[in-house]
Enzyme design. Structure first.
Site, PDB file in Angstrom:
ATOM      1  CB  SER A   1      67.682 110.664  69.446  1.00  0.00           C
ATOM      2  OG  SER A   1      68.085 109.746  68.445  1.00  0.00           O
ATOM      3  CE  LYS A   2      70.380 111.669  62.203  1.00  0.00           C
ATOM      4  NZ  LYS A   2      71.082 112.335  61.084  1.00  0.00           N
ATOM      5  NE  ARG A   3      70.880 106.485  64.480  1.00  0.00           N
ATOM      6  CZ  ARG A   3      71.839 107.400  64.530  1.00  0.00           C
ATOM      7  NH1 ARG A   3      71.802 108.328  65.485  1.00  0.00           N
ATOM      8  NH2 ARG A   3      72.813 107.427  63.642  1.00  0.00           N
ATOM      9  NE  ARG A   4      64.645 108.981  72.504  1.00  0.00           N
ATOM     10  CZ  ARG A   4      65.928 109.179  72.758  1.00  0.00           C
ATOM     11  NH1 ARG A   4      66.759 108.163  72.801  1.00  0.00           N
ATOM     12  NH2 ARG A   4      66.380 110.411  72.978  1.00  0.00           N
TER      13      ARG A   4
END
Length: 473
Positions: A234-237
């Site tokens: 995930s690009k958020r994590r």
């Protein structure tokens, strides 16, 4: 039939490594089949799209070897809005879609706490188009939809479990499911190779292909890419941006070799192989459907192997962006400027140090910390390294080394022998004797071979740094 594959990213952020893997798989398959690779930018999310993200996609593809003049496109999904609308109208007039004015809250209220999707409430209400009315596809009540997949066999979906899904919004614009199908039809796509996360959409899209009177493409859903916790990247994590890896000093050849191993492997248990071998041996049918672990440590090791395989000139060229603070690839942003004044950088000095650095670094960005001592007026001292090296006896050792180096022949072997003798007089082995010298001259306790570094730095600068360190004690 000419094979036509497509890669269809959205320009809403940095280029995901999972997307890069899919692009390469499509690219290789098209080349193997004598087919065409189509690039389609799915830009209908106007609120999130930015032109620079589109340019970033093109630059990232070029970096991994998919050059701009070798594919068809880029096409932009937004330019096909009329075709999307026409397909929606065709489905509606044929009775294969209907309008619905239900809100999500109403649907949930009817279904209770166990929300299972839309309940078909508006199927027979004969609503026409209007504000706030979405167009839903009428899914079959009986039978099943079989997806013939080159990677996953024949996943089967019961039609009664597929809700009547939305194909056009209240304003008439098509949603992803329909737009994607219409674009593939318009562009003559014969094979859809994409990530596993799209598999749940596939029976719906296959039903749309059939409803529009077309034969669906051949499907191939490659495994999802996961992190060390087996969670989808995930690009958020997670660290997922291809551009970030590029700007840290990963080589394009190493990156694309590693990406192709996410779910597949060359013959004979090999991993690091020439790209020509991958192009020759890759088979979609051999892709493992299980989630593929993106192991950054393994990628780093790959990169180190690729760096060591470069010729001296290739290595120097590859390091240049970090030595000059320029972009790694055309169209990219400059990497961080090195800590030295550009006027103090000497290419000949770097050429002398480069062979020693090439065997030690795994990322090209690490070149700066390995050679900065040669281009800074004085070394950037690591305080922890200083405290450890400059203990009792360091002043005496530095003084003796200054005296001995003042008359020694200035080559690595002579300098090593000289310091060995200085250390032996004090009961020190070379490893102990060279620690204060290394920190005084380079600022760090680890780095390039010490005596080769002193040879390149020169007598005057070396002695000046040793004297400066002695003055601090």
């Amino acid at each position: 039939m000419t094979v036509r594959v497509r890669f269809a990213p959205s320009p809403t952020g940095m280029f995901h490594v999972g997307g890069a893997r899919s692009a390469l798989q499509n690219w290789i398959y098209a080349k193997q089949q004598g087919g065409v690779f189509v690039l389609r930018i799915e830009d209908t999310d106007a609120a999130r799209n930015r032109p620079e993200w589109t340019e970033g996609i093109l630059n990232a593809l070029a970096w991994i070897g998919i050059a701009r003049d070798t594919y068809e496109g880029p096409y932009f999904q937004s330019t096909y809005a009329e075709q999307h609308t026409a397909a929606a109208h065709e489905l509606y007039t044929a009775g294969k879609a209907y309008y619905c004015d239900c809100t999500r809250e109403q649907i949930q209220e009817r279904s209770g706490p166990q929300f299972r999707g839309y309940d078909g409430f508006c199927r027979d209400r004969s609503l026409g188009p209007g504000e706030g009315r979405a167009l839903r596809f009428r899914t079959p009540d009986e039978g099943s939809t079989v997806v013939v997949d080159l990677v996953r066999g024949e996943p089967t979906f019961e039609n009664k479990l597929i809700e009547d899904f939305v194909i056009a919004r209240g304003d008439g614009s098509a949603v992803f499911l329909l737009a994607n199908v219409v674009d593939d039809m318009t562009m003559g796509i014969t094979h859809v190779i994409r990530a596993e996360e799209h598999l749940p959409n596939t029976p719906k899209q296959q039903l749309l292909w059939a409803a529009l009177g077309k034969t669906p493409p051949v499907w191939a859903h490659v495994p999802v890419v996961v992190n060390e916790k087996r969670q989808k990247l995930s690009k958020r994590r997670d660290k997922v941006a291809l551009e970030q890896y590029r700007d840290e000093g990963y080589l394009a050849d190493a990156m694309r070799n590693y990406l192709m191993l996410l779910g597949w492997a060359p013959s004979n248990d090999r991993e690091i192989v020439p790209w020509s071998v991958i192009e020759d041996e890759f088979r979609l049918e051999e892709v493992n459907p299980s989630p593929a672990f993106f192991d950054e440590k393994k990628l780093r090791a790959f990169n180190g192997e690729y760096i060591r395989a470069l010729t001296p000139q290739e290595f120097a060229d590859a390091c240049r962006p970090w030595l000059t603070g320029t972009p790694v690839a055309p169209g990219g942003t400059p990497v961080a400027a090195p800590p030295w004044d550009p006027a103090d950088y000497d290419p000949k000095v770097f050429d002398a140090l480069a062979p020693h650095a090439q065997t030690r670094i795994a990322l090209l960005a690490e070149i700066v910390q390995n050679v900065d001592f040669a281009f800074l007026p004085e070394p950037a001292v690591d305080e922890a390294a200083w405290a450890k090296a400059m203990k009792d006896g360091a002043a005496d050792l530095l003084g003796a080394a200054i005296a001995a180096f003042g008359t020694a022949a200035w080559d690595a072997e002579s300098l090593k022998s000289t310091l060995e003798a200085v250390g032996a007089e004090r009961g020190l082995k070379l490893g102990k004797a060279q620690a204060p010298i290394r920190v005084a001259v380079t600022g760090r306790s680890v780095g390039l071979p010490l005596f080769e570094s002193l040879e390149v730095l020169g007598r005057d600068r070396t002695l000046a740094r040793l004297r400066a360190a002695l003055d601090k004690l």
